[in-house]
Design an enzyme around this catalytic site. Sequence first.
Site, PDB file in Angstrom:
ATOM      1  N   ASP A  30       0.850  -1.192   0.000  1.00 34.65           N
ATOM      2  CA  ASP A  30       0.000   0.000   0.000  1.00 34.65           C
ATOM      3  C   ASP A  30       0.889   1.246   0.000  1.00 34.65           C
ATOM      4  O   ASP A  30       1.886   1.318   0.704  1.00 34.65           O
ATOM      5  CB  ASP A  30      -0.913  -0.008   1.237  1.00 34.65           C
ATOM      6  CG  ASP A  30      -2.031   1.005   1.137  1.00 34.65           C
ATOM      7  OD1 ASP A  30      -3.203   0.582   1.096  1.00 34.65           O
ATOM      8  OD2 ASP A  30      -1.744   2.222   1.092  1.00 34.65           O
ATOM      9  N   ASN A  86     -12.934  -2.785   2.363  1.00 31.88           N
ATOM     10  CA  ASN A  86     -13.915  -1.690   2.413  1.00 31.88           C
ATOM     11  C   ASN A  86     -14.813  -1.791   1.186  1.00 31.88           C
ATOM     12  O   ASN A  86     -14.332  -1.872   0.058  1.00 31.88           O
ATOM     13  CB  ASN A  86     -13.194  -0.341   2.452  1.00 31.88           C
ATOM     14  CG  ASN A  86     -12.348  -0.180   3.706  1.00 31.88           C
ATOM     15  OD1 ASN A  86     -12.739  -0.627   4.776  1.00 31.88           O
ATOM     16  ND2 ASN A  86     -11.184   0.422   3.570  1.00 31.88           N
ATOM     17  N   VAL A  95     -10.723   3.257  -3.552  1.00 33.33           N
ATOM     18  CA  VAL A  95     -10.320   2.759  -4.875  1.00 33.33           C
ATOM     19  C   VAL A  95     -11.328   1.686  -5.287  1.00 33.33           C
ATOM     20  O   VAL A  95     -11.514   0.687  -4.578  1.00 33.33           O
ATOM     21  CB  VAL A  95      -8.885   2.182  -4.846  1.00 33.33           C
ATOM     22  CG1 VAL A  95      -8.526   1.595  -6.213  1.00 33.33           C
ATOM     23  CG2 VAL A  95      -7.881   3.267  -4.463  1.00 33.33           C
ATOM     24  N   HIS A  99     -10.218  -4.930  -3.245  1.00 35.41           N
ATOM     25  CA  HIS A  99      -8.905  -5.231  -2.678  1.00 35.41           C
ATOM     26  C   HIS A  99      -9.045  -5.626  -1.223  1.00 35.41           C
ATOM     27  O   HIS A  99      -9.940  -5.159  -0.511  1.00 35.41           O
ATOM     28  CB  HIS A  99      -7.953  -4.038  -2.817  1.00 35.41           C
ATOM     29  CG  HIS A  99      -8.514  -2.740  -2.322  1.00 35.41           C
ATOM     30  ND1 HIS A  99      -9.389  -1.971  -3.059  1.00 35.41           N
ATOM     31  CD2 HIS A  99      -8.343  -2.089  -1.147  1.00 35.41           C
ATOM     32  CE1 HIS A  99      -9.717  -0.889  -2.378  1.00 35.41           C
ATOM     33  NE2 HIS A  99      -9.104  -0.939  -1.206  1.00 35.41           N
ATOM     34  N   HIS A 101      -6.977  -5.429   2.194  1.00 32.70           N
ATOM     35  CA  HIS A 101      -5.827  -4.926   2.951  1.00 32.70           C
ATOM     36  C   HIS A 101      -5.326  -6.087   3.806  1.00 32.70           C
ATOM     37  O   HIS A 101      -6.115  -6.751   4.485  1.00 32.70           O
ATOM     38  CB  HIS A 101      -6.239  -3.789   3.881  1.00 32.70           C
ATOM     39  CG  HIS A 101      -6.752  -2.566   3.188  1.00 32.70           C
ATOM     40  ND1 HIS A 101      -5.980  -1.439   2.996  1.00 32.70           N
ATOM     41  CD2 HIS A 101      -7.958  -2.283   2.651  1.00 32.70           C
ATOM     42  CE1 HIS A 101      -6.702  -0.519   2.366  1.00 32.70           C
ATOM     43  NE2 HIS A 101      -7.904  -0.997   2.149  1.00 32.70           N
TER      44      HIS A 101
END
Length: 111
Positions: A30, A86, A95, A99, A101
Amino acid sequence: MADCIFCRIARGEAAAEIVYQDEQIIAFRDIQPKAAVHLLVIPRKHIENLYDLGKDDQQLMAHLMLSLPRIAKQQGLDAGFRTITNTGHGGGQEVWHMHFHLMAGDIPAMQ
Ligand code: DGP
């Protein structure tokens, strides 16, 4: 998606510190780390978020989920890690390419 930053990273058109990749997924650091280790694990396929998943994505999602602990172990994270996804504006997604994290070490408190 031509202008999606994570699609561009997956295609090798935008720079990222890639730690793992195969035909279906890619993992990279990240750019704004919130923990000592902070990776993003994404499908190469452009899927906006969990709401955007279809039946055809079952194998891909199984592969992604099974890859998370393998990638963590490759990074030396034997004591554990946190994953966060998220989803949508209400979930704080910034974004719009799904994805996960993957974080460990000084991880932020849950809100
Ligand atoms: P989220 O709120 O879950 O959508 O978080 C998006 C994350 O993506 C955020 O932690 C910062 C990271 N990010 C955004 N743009 C880039 C980029 O161009 N490269 C990398 N490596 N990370 C990015």
